[in-house]
Design a protein around this motif. Structure first.
Motif, short mmCIF file in Angstrom:
data_model
loop_
_atom_site.label_atom_id
_atom_site.label_comp_id
_atom_site.label_asym_id
_atom_site.label_seq_id
_atom_site.Cartn_x
_atom_site.Cartn_y
_atom_site.Cartn_z
N UNK A 9 0.85 -1.19 0.00
CA UNK A 9 0.00 0.00 0.00
C UNK A 9 0.88 1.24 0.00
N UNK A 13 -1.83 5.61 2.80
CA UNK A 13 -3.10 4.90 2.63
C UNK A 13 -3.34 4.06 3.88
N UNK A 14 -4.49 4.25 4.48
CA UNK A 14 -4.82 3.53 5.71
C UNK A 14 -4.80 2.02 5.45
N UNK A 40 1.42 -7.86 -0.46
CA UNK A 40 1.32 -9.15 -1.15
C UNK A 40 2.64 -9.46 -1.84
N UNK A 60 1.32 -2.79 -13.75
CA UNK A 60 0.43 -1.63 -13.81
C UNK A 60 -0.97 -2.01 -14.24
N UNK A 61 -1.08 -2.98 -15.15
CA UNK A 61 -2.39 -3.32 -15.70
C UNK A 61 -3.18 -4.25 -14.80
N UNK A 62 -2.52 -5.06 -13.98
CA UNK A 62 -3.27 -6.02 -13.19
C UNK A 62 -2.74 -6.26 -11.78
N UNK A 63 -1.45 -6.55 -11.67
CA UNK A 63 -0.97 -7.07 -10.39
C UNK A 63 -1.07 -6.06 -9.26
N UNK A 64 -0.89 -4.77 -9.57
CA UNK A 64 -1.06 -3.73 -8.55
C UNK A 64 -2.12 -2.76 -9.01
N UNK A 65 -2.85 -2.19 -8.07
CA UNK A 65 -3.77 -1.10 -8.38
C UNK A 65 -3.05 0.18 -7.98
N UNK A 67 -3.67 3.11 -7.94
CA UNK A 67 -4.39 4.16 -7.20
C UNK A 67 -3.99 4.11 -5.72
N UNK A 68 -3.80 2.89 -5.23
CA UNK A 68 -3.54 2.73 -3.79
C UNK A 68 -2.26 1.96 -3.49
#
Lengths: 76, 223
Positions: A9, A13-14, A40, A60-65, A67-68
């Motif tokens: 995270x 981000x909380x 993770x 960027x496309x899937x493994x991590x989001x 945004x957070x």
């Protein structure tokens, strides 16, 4: 080739799960834990000639989001 | 009104939302499997239901957002077709990049399943025309990952552009600024954690506040 993708995270981000783990460690009597962040680990077995750019795109496309989450790639 | 409900492996509110759409519009929606690549022609509204998608592995909605049908959903949204994402559907829409922000684990870590009071923040959208601005409505929530998160700049922009459609009247899950539902820039895509389809029958559900969302959509589409 083995890759280890660490997804964490973003700072600020909380992290409710990290906070719950922290509380449980405190409850078990472990002193001196300042903070806990849960993330993770994703292990990939990929073609030896896979380009960095493609690994970055998969993250960027899937493994991590993004945004957070941040990600870091480690080649084993 | 011609409607479609996307069904993911693990969706469990797909039938509820289908009943709501049939009750209000008089026509049953087309149920579209996530593995399909096309939507029926001339569609007016696409609903992404609550439940789970692909076990919500990786992150809630993450794999669902990359399923084959989502390209058609994204194209339709770009053409101005109304898209409603409820609960897991909201998570799928954020993961697909159709809505900003992300839905994280509830701040208290608990699964929250109860009726909540919402404030209608924007009553001038295709989804909210049957509500009054600042009206308090009651709609149930049932989720583990409903904690809406975005950076301060994004939150300010959403508020400034009237894109916060619904806000929890009191804290429910740790959501930034108590946001319960957000719109895309064009106003034709809404994601919300509460379940309007579970509040469409006064006798069975104890209220009709959810039904009014579907009625408003019908009215807008017909206009």
């Amino acid at each position: 080739m083995k890759l280890r993708i660490f997804v964490t995270l973003k700072p600020g981000v909380l992290d409710p799960q990290g906070r719950a783990i922290h509380k449980a460690l405190d409850g078990l009597g472990f002193a001196g834990v300042n903070d806990v962040r849960a993330g993770k680990l994703i292990e990939l077995d990929v073609a030896d000639d896979m380009q960095d750019a493609q690994v970055d795109e998969m993250c960027r496309k899937l493994l991590a989001n993004t945004v957070i989450e941040n990600f870091r790639v480690e080649r084993a | 009104m011609k409607t479609a409900v996307i069904v993911f492996p693990g969706s469990n509110c797909d039938r509820d939302v289908a009943v709501a759409l049939r009750e209000v519009s008089g026509t049953a929606p087309t149920m579209v499997w996530h593995g399909d690549t096309a939507l029926p022609d001339g569609i007016d509204l696409i609903a992404l239901p609550g439940g789970f998608s692909y076990g919500d592995y990786l992150r809630s909605g993450a794999i669902g957002a990359r399923s084959p049908i989502m390209k058609a959903v994204t194209d339709a949204a770009g053409r101005g077709v109304a898209v409603l994402g409820v609960c897991n559907g909201f998570q799928v829409l954020t993961e697909a990049g159709l809505l900003p922000g992300a839905l994280m684990r509830n701040a208290g870590l608990d699964f929250v399943c109860r009726e909540v009071s919402l404030t209608v923040e924007n009553a001038q959208t295709a989804f909210t025309s049957r509500y009054a601005a600042q009206e308090k409505i009651v709609i149930p929530v049932a989720h583990h990952d409903g904690n809406y998160s975005a950076d301060a700049e994004t939150l300010d922009r959403l508020e400034g552009e009237g894109r916060v459609a619904f806000r929890y009247a009191e804290p429910v899950n740790g959501s930034s600024r108590n946001i319960a539902g957000v719109l895309n820039a064009a106003g034709n895509v809404l994601g919300l954690m509460p379940h309007p389809e579970r509040r469409i029958d006064g006798a069975a559900h104890g209220g009709n506040d959810g039904r009014r969302m579907f009625e408003g959509l019908l009215e807008t589409v017909r206009a």
